[in-house]
Design a protein around this motif. Structure first.
Motif, PDB file in Angstrom:
ATOM      1  N   ALA A 120       0.841  -1.202   0.000  1.00  0.00           N
ATOM      2  CA  ALA A 120       0.000   0.000   0.000  1.00  0.00           C
ATOM      3  C   ALA A 120       0.872   1.246   0.000  1.00  0.00           C
ATOM      4  N   LYS A 121       1.956   1.201   0.770  1.00  0.00           N
ATOM      5  CA  LYS A 121       2.876   2.347   0.801  1.00  0.00           C
ATOM      6  C   LYS A 121       3.485   2.583  -0.572  1.00  0.00           C
ATOM      7  N   GLN A 122       3.838   1.468  -1.252  1.00  0.00           N
ATOM      8  CA  GLN A 122       4.380   1.612  -2.617  1.00  0.00           C
ATOM      9  C   GLN A 122       3.356   2.276  -3.537  1.00  0.00           C
ATOM     10  N   LEU A 123       2.082   2.027  -3.257  1.00  0.00           N
ATOM     11  CA  LEU A 123       1.028   2.597  -4.101  1.00  0.00           C
ATOM     12  C   LEU A 123       0.608   3.977  -3.611  1.00  0.00           C
ATOM     13  N   GLY A 124       1.369   4.531  -2.666  1.00  0.00           N
ATOM     14  CA  GLY A 124       1.083   5.886  -2.202  1.00  0.00           C
ATOM     15  C   GLY A 124      -0.122   5.968  -1.285  1.00  0.00           C
ATOM     16  N   ALA A 125      -0.542   4.837  -0.721  1.00  0.00           N
ATOM     17  CA  ALA A 125      -1.715   4.843   0.159  1.00  0.00           C
ATOM     18  C   ALA A 125      -1.265   4.896   1.613  1.00  0.00           C
ATOM     19  N   TYR A 126      -1.978   5.668   2.414  1.00  0.00           N
ATOM     20  CA  TYR A 126      -1.642   5.784   3.827  1.00  0.00           C
ATOM     21  C   TYR A 126      -2.208   4.592   4.605  1.00  0.00           C
ATOM     22  N   TYR A 127      -3.333   4.064   4.100  1.00  0.00           N
ATOM     23  CA  TYR A 127      -4.045   3.029   4.853  1.00  0.00           C
ATOM     24  C   TYR A 127      -4.230   1.719   4.098  1.00  0.00           C
ATOM     25  N   VAL A 128      -4.331   0.637   4.890  1.00  0.00           N
ATOM     26  CA  VAL A 128      -4.884  -0.620   4.404  1.00  0.00           C
ATOM     27  C   VAL A 128      -6.194  -0.810   5.151  1.00  0.00           C
ATOM     28  N   ALA A 129      -7.230  -1.252   4.449  1.00  0.00           N
ATOM     29  CA  ALA A 129      -8.496  -1.521   5.122  1.00  0.00           C
ATOM     30  C   ALA A 129      -8.940  -2.941   4.824  1.00  0.00           C
ATOM     31  N   THR A 130      -9.664  -3.513   5.776  1.00  0.00           N
ATOM     32  CA  THR A 130     -10.213  -4.860   5.590  1.00  0.00           C
ATOM     33  C   THR A 130     -11.660  -4.877   6.069  1.00  0.00           C
ATOM     34  N   GLY A 131     -12.337  -5.957   5.782  1.00  0.00           N
ATOM     35  CA  GLY A 131     -13.725  -6.131   6.223  1.00  0.00           C
ATOM     36  C   GLY A 131     -13.826  -6.830   7.573  1.00  0.00           C
ATOM     37  N   HIS A 132     -12.789  -6.679   8.411  1.00  0.00           N
ATOM     38  CA  HIS A 132     -12.846  -7.292   9.749  1.00  0.00           C
ATOM     39  C   HIS A 132     -13.894  -6.597  10.614  1.00  0.00           C
ATOM     40  N   TYR A 133     -14.521  -7.395  11.472  1.00  0.00           N
ATOM     41  CA  TYR A 133     -15.449  -6.834  12.448  1.00  0.00           C
ATOM     42  C   TYR A 133     -14.657  -6.508  13.709  1.00  0.00           C
ATOM     43  N   ALA A 134     -14.173  -5.273  13.775  1.00  0.00           N
ATOM     44  CA  ALA A 134     -13.407  -4.792  14.920  1.00  0.00           C
ATOM     45  C   ALA A 134     -13.333  -3.276  14.795  1.00  0.00           C
ATOM     46  N   LYS A 135     -13.163  -2.610  15.943  1.00  0.00           N
ATOM     47  CA  LYS A 135     -13.108  -1.144  15.922  1.00  0.00           C
ATOM     48  C   LYS A 135     -11.725  -0.662  16.334  1.00  0.00           C
ATOM     49  N   ILE A 136     -11.148   0.213  15.521  1.00  0.00           N
ATOM     50  CA  ILE A 136      -9.851   0.798  15.885  1.00  0.00           C
ATOM     51  C   ILE A 136     -10.090   2.247  16.306  1.00  0.00           C
ATOM     52  N   ASP A 137      -9.618   2.600  17.515  1.00  0.00           N
ATOM     53  CA  ASP A 137      -9.754   3.972  18.003  1.00  0.00           C
ATOM     54  C   ASP A 137      -8.400   4.490  18.426  1.00  0.00           C
ATOM     55  N   PHE A 138      -8.276   5.824  18.450  1.00  0.00           N
ATOM     56  CA  PHE A 138      -7.066   6.413  19.003  1.00  0.00           C
ATOM     57  C   PHE A 138      -7.414   6.999  20.356  1.00  0.00           C
ATOM     58  N   ASN A 139      -6.709   6.549  21.385  1.00  0.00           N
ATOM     59  CA  ASN A 139      -6.954   7.042  22.740  1.00  0.00           C
ATOM     60  C   ASN A 139      -6.073   8.270  22.990  1.00  0.00           C
ATOM     61  N   GLU A 140      -6.727   9.434  23.076  1.00  0.00           N
ATOM     62  CA  GLU A 140      -5.975  10.690  23.220  1.00  0.00           C
ATOM     63  C   GLU A 140      -5.182  10.707  24.524  1.00  0.00           C
ATOM     64  N   ALA A 141      -5.780  10.159  25.594  1.00  0.00           N
ATOM     65  CA  ALA A 141      -5.129  10.197  26.905  1.00  0.00           C
ATOM     66  C   ALA A 141      -3.822   9.418  26.897  1.00  0.00           C
ATOM     67  N   SER A 142      -3.880   8.193  26.353  1.00  0.00           N
ATOM     68  CA  SER A 142      -2.673   7.360  26.377  1.00  0.00           C
ATOM     69  C   SER A 142      -1.834   7.552  25.117  1.00  0.00           C
ATOM     70  N   GLN A 143      -2.402   8.256  24.126  1.00  0.00           N
ATOM     71  CA  GLN A 143      -1.727   8.458  22.840  1.00  0.00           C
ATOM     72  C   GLN A 143      -1.398   7.124  22.160  1.00  0.00           C
ATOM     73  N   ARG A 144      -2.339   6.170  22.310  1.00  0.00           N
ATOM     74  CA  ARG A 144      -2.138   4.870  21.656  1.00  0.00           C
ATOM     75  C   ARG A 144      -3.388   4.460  20.897  1.00  0.00           C
ATOM     76  N   TYR A 145      -3.152   3.675  19.849  1.00  0.00           N
ATOM     77  CA  TYR A 145      -4.286   3.097  19.144  1.00  0.00           C
ATOM     78  C   TYR A 145      -4.821   1.920  19.945  1.00  0.00           C
ATOM     79  N   GLU A 146      -6.129   1.761  19.913  1.00  0.00           N
ATOM     80  CA  GLU A 146      -6.753   0.660  20.633  1.00  0.00           C
ATOM     81  C   GLU A 146      -7.675  -0.109  19.689  1.00  0.00           C
ATOM     82  N   ILE A 147      -7.890  -1.391  20.004  1.00  0.00           N
ATOM     83  CA  ILE A 147      -8.857  -2.182  19.233  1.00  0.00           C
ATOM     84  C   ILE A 147      -9.975  -2.592  20.187  1.00  0.00           C
ATOM     85  N   HIS A 148     -11.204  -2.300  19.778  1.00  0.00           N
ATOM     86  CA  HIS A 148     -12.361  -2.704  20.567  1.00  0.00           C
ATOM     87  C   HIS A 148     -13.154  -3.757  19.814  1.00  0.00           C
ATOM     88  N   GLN A 149     -13.862  -4.589  20.565  1.00  0.00           N
ATOM     89  CA  GLN A 149     -14.709  -5.592  19.929  1.00  0.00           C
ATOM     90  C   GLN A 149     -15.769  -4.907  19.075  1.00  0.00           C
TER      91      GLN A 149
END
Lengths: 366, 385
Positions: A121-150
């Protein structure tokens, strides 16, 4: 230039990835649909068994191409055969030969979808890869980390297979299906697309073994022959003959090919002596599990005695436990003993719906 | 000059730099074909037209010792030549063996490596770093068959076919030359080349797709006739081919100069873009050694299929490796045969120009390339700091 609105979506031609691509396009992303061509068993390829159905079949490429045209996004089939063979198929074979029960989807996520595809994806100039997974990705401002929720669609949740993701990977991953409440909601959106539901068995256990005959697969592609050996009791008494250790997995009762006076279960596999250890129901339960190659998502490390819940397999109920450091890995002590803890499988930790991390089960004891 | 074209329901504004794959038909070729398509000809007239066309092809290609057969494509012509050679050897006392180079087109190596040749000893000639076949000491007087391409389709190298055909012939070996990529770039004189079979294709020189030409030495022509399928020759295509060939031969000098100018320009620019960009095959412009219209480029950081996709999204056609049934690009067997690793082969792509290619079009492609390389150069700069 890396375009942070450009996203590569892994497309199987099925409902989930189609809706993921469609949603991203609707949100204003510049979406590129990609079908990953993966290694296939040469035996099945020759027999043309791979051409119908299954997410890795040739017809899947055409399905993906067609839905991309309908969505109005470019589509490309890309070759990931070598990396898939090396990191998923070879690992799968080795794992069985070591007397463990592998989880190829976790390996595929770690090395193929969110590593090789992300690099592409980086070679193709894309910032992201996306999939059809059932999961939620959030960014936690307090901890400054990405999190995965069910996923909000609890019964479809796929976070179990994502525990290996690192912060560096998560910064570049989108999973737009995570906030859907149910698969029906996803299907309703998919209804507008010409998706060939017929002939697509999404219940397939392992995509490179479309006939589900993993024993046949191992005997064709494995490095060592399946050797007959002894079934033994937990105290070492010989109970009968087994047909090769790779045929058995911890907790298994059916298909042992031998009858005993009472229900007997596989409780362990002894590779060195080529023995399969059987025990009664009681013996299948363990309280302590040792795991290594661990990864944690909301934090780098934990304090001994950290309390959370753990799943010992994809379909297991999360059960209360405490984590301790142990040698290179961790020790997990459950409140209630767990049935059929299986070396090679993943143990995955949660704090309610937050995915904490996980590791590979190596050992367990009462 | 590059402009958008509306064709049927398709809008095409592609910059086309994949001319070794196929080329668009020249306007006068289309005009010729159109008039032959829309006219009724009786059988006798058709025969006469075809006979004159054959005569013209023979003149242009210096092929007085050859019969001209028309097939549906270059691959079919290759296939017929291989099968006829195999049958002839089976009927003779010659050794059942076939020589072929490691960089042949799929229509050759797949046929040679298929069941059709299972009773043959298959001798694959290794090549050096630029595609020149290496000597093989089994080329003795015991007969057999040999097939060799004149120009490689991926790197443009001109193989020393004259020398090799002489060597094979003096060893009583039947010879076939796949000259598909040589046609229109090299002035052919087949009587001097002397191969028993020569394959050509119309669509690489702005002729129609769907016409292959197999030239066969007179004495071997009856064996081809025996296995040829029954069909009506596509006479308008044949006339289109003759027109395309005449057009190219009339303006050969201009064609070669234009291709050489573009090659020089492209390579100079590529070297300015990144010092690690390499040219596979002959880097210098030299019409004796390589076809200037084919340039194979090896990149740092990026895989060939990434460039193909990046260019495609920007409306530019280039190519990498060969596509498999699913449309996936796989590392080229040609680049690997030159001695490059799988990873190195994956980082290659091909630019192939035509008489219609402009410097502006090339610039547009190079711009896309720069854009795609930039984040990786930046990453490297950051890593070094």
């Amino acid at each position: 230039m890396i375009n942070n609105k450009r996203v590569v979506v892994g497309m199987s031609g099925g409902v989930d990835s189609t809706v993921a691509a469609y949603e991203l396009k609707r949100m204003g992303y510049e979406v590129i649909g990609v079908n990953m061509r993966l290694w296939q068993d040469p035996y099945l390829e020759d027999a043309h068994l791979m051409h119908e159905g299954g997410c890795c079949s040739l017809s899947a490429v055409e399905d993906a191409r067609r839905v991309c045209a309908q969505i109005g996004i470019p589509f490309y089939a890309l070759d990931f055969k070598a990396v898939f063979k090396e990191t998923v198929v070879d690992y799968f074979i080795d794992s069985y030969e070591k007397g463990e029960t592998p989880n190829p989807c976790i390996a595929c996520n770690k090395f193929v979808k969110f590593d090789a595809l992300l690099e592409k994806a980086k070679q193709l100039g894309a910032y992201y890869v996306a999939t059809g997974h059932y999961a939620k990705i959030d960014f936690n401002e307090a901890s400054q980390r990405y999190e995965i929720h069910q996923s909000d669609a609890v019964e479809k949740d796929q976070t179990y297979a994502l525990y290996n993701l690192t912060q560096a990977q998560l910064a570049h991953i989108l999973m737009p299906l995570g906030s859907f409440k149910s698969k029906d909601e996803v299907r309703a959106i998919a209804a507008q697309f010409d998706i060939q539901i017929a002939g697509k068995s999404d219940s397939q256990e392992i995509c490179f073994i479309p006939d589900d005959d993993y024993v046949g697969f191992l005997s064709r592609n494995g490095n060592s022959e399946m050797r007959e050996g002894d079934f033994v009791s937990t105290s070492g008494d010989v109970l009968g003959k087994h047909q090769g250790i790779a045929r058995y997995t911890v907790g298994q009762r059916k298909g042992l090919g031998v009858t005993f006076g009472k229900p007997m279960y596989v409780v362990g596999i002894d590779v060195v002596n080529n023995r399969v250890i059987l025990g009664d129901n009681e013996a299948v339960f363990s309280e302590t599990v040792y795991a290594d190659t661990v990864n944690f998502i909301p934090f780098e490390d934990f304090k001994d005695g950290y309390a959370c819940q753990a799943k010992i397999r994809y379909s297991a109920q999360a059960a209360s436990c405490k984590l301790y450091h142990h040698k290179q890995g961790i020790k997990v002590v459950f409140e209630m003993p767990q049935r059929a803890v299986t070396p090679g499988q993943a143990i995955v930790f949660y704090d309610d719906t937050l995915l904490i991390g996980g590791g590979t089960i190596r050992k367990h004891k009462k | 000059m590059h402009k958008e074209r509306q064709v049927g329901t398709f809008k095409m504004d592609k910059i086309y730099l994949d001319n070794a794959g196929t080329t668009r038909v020249r306007d006068n070729v289309l005009k010729t074909m159109s008039s032959f398509f829309s006219t009724n000809f009786d059988a006798r007239t058709t025969e006469k037209i075809l006979s004159e066309a054959r005569q013209r092809i023979i003149e242009l290609l210096g092929a007085s010792q050859y019969d001209v057969f028309f097939t549906s494509c270059g691959s079919e012509a290759n296939n017929i030549a291989l099968n006829v050679m195999a049958d002839l050897i089976r009927k003779s006392a010659g050794r059942r063996r076939i020589f072929y180079t490691a960089i042949e087109h799929a229509s050759i190596y797949r046929t040679v490596e298929s069941n059709a040749f299972e009773d043959f000893e298959r001798i694959r000639l290794a090549v050096d770093r630029i595609g020149m076949p290496l000597h093989h000491n089994e080329i003795d007087g015991q007969g057999g068959a040999a097939t060799m391409m004149y120009v490689n389709n991926e790197i443009g190298s001109i193989l020393p076919v004259y020398k090799w055909i002489d060597t094979f012939k003096s060893a009583n070996i039947l010879t076939h030359v796949d000259a598909v990529q040589a046609l229109g770039h090299i002035k052919l004189t087949l009587d001097i080349l002397g191969a028993d079979f020569v394959t050509l294709s119309a669509h690489k020189i702005h002729g129609p797709k769907g016409l292959g030409i197999l030239l066969v030495k007179h004495e071997l022509a009856p064996f081809v006739e025996q296995i040829l399928r029954c069909y009506t020759i596509n006479m308008p295509y044949v006339m289109g081919f003759v027109t395309a060939l005449e057009a190219r031969y009339k303006a050969m000098t201009e064609h070669l100069e234009h291709a050489a100018m573009l090659k020089t320009y492209i390579i100079t620019r590529l070297k300015q873009i990144h010092q690690e960009i390499k040219i596979i095959g002959f880097e210098a412009v030299d019409s004796e050694k390589s076809v200037s219209a084919i340039i194979n480029v090896q990149l740092p950081y990026l895989e060939g299929d990434s460039i193909v996709i990046g260019c495609d999204m920007a409306g530019i056609a280039v190519s990498s490796g060969s596509a498999c049934s699913s449309g996936t690009m796989q590392a080229s067997h040609v680049i690997k045969a030159l001695g490059f690793s799988e990873a190195e082969a994956k980082r290659c792509f091909r630019i192939s120009t035509s008489d219609f290619t402009t410097v502006e079009e090339v610039d547009r492609m190079l711009e896309v390339l720069c854009t795609m390389l930039e984040p990786f150069e930046e990453r490297e700069r950051n890593d070094q700091q």
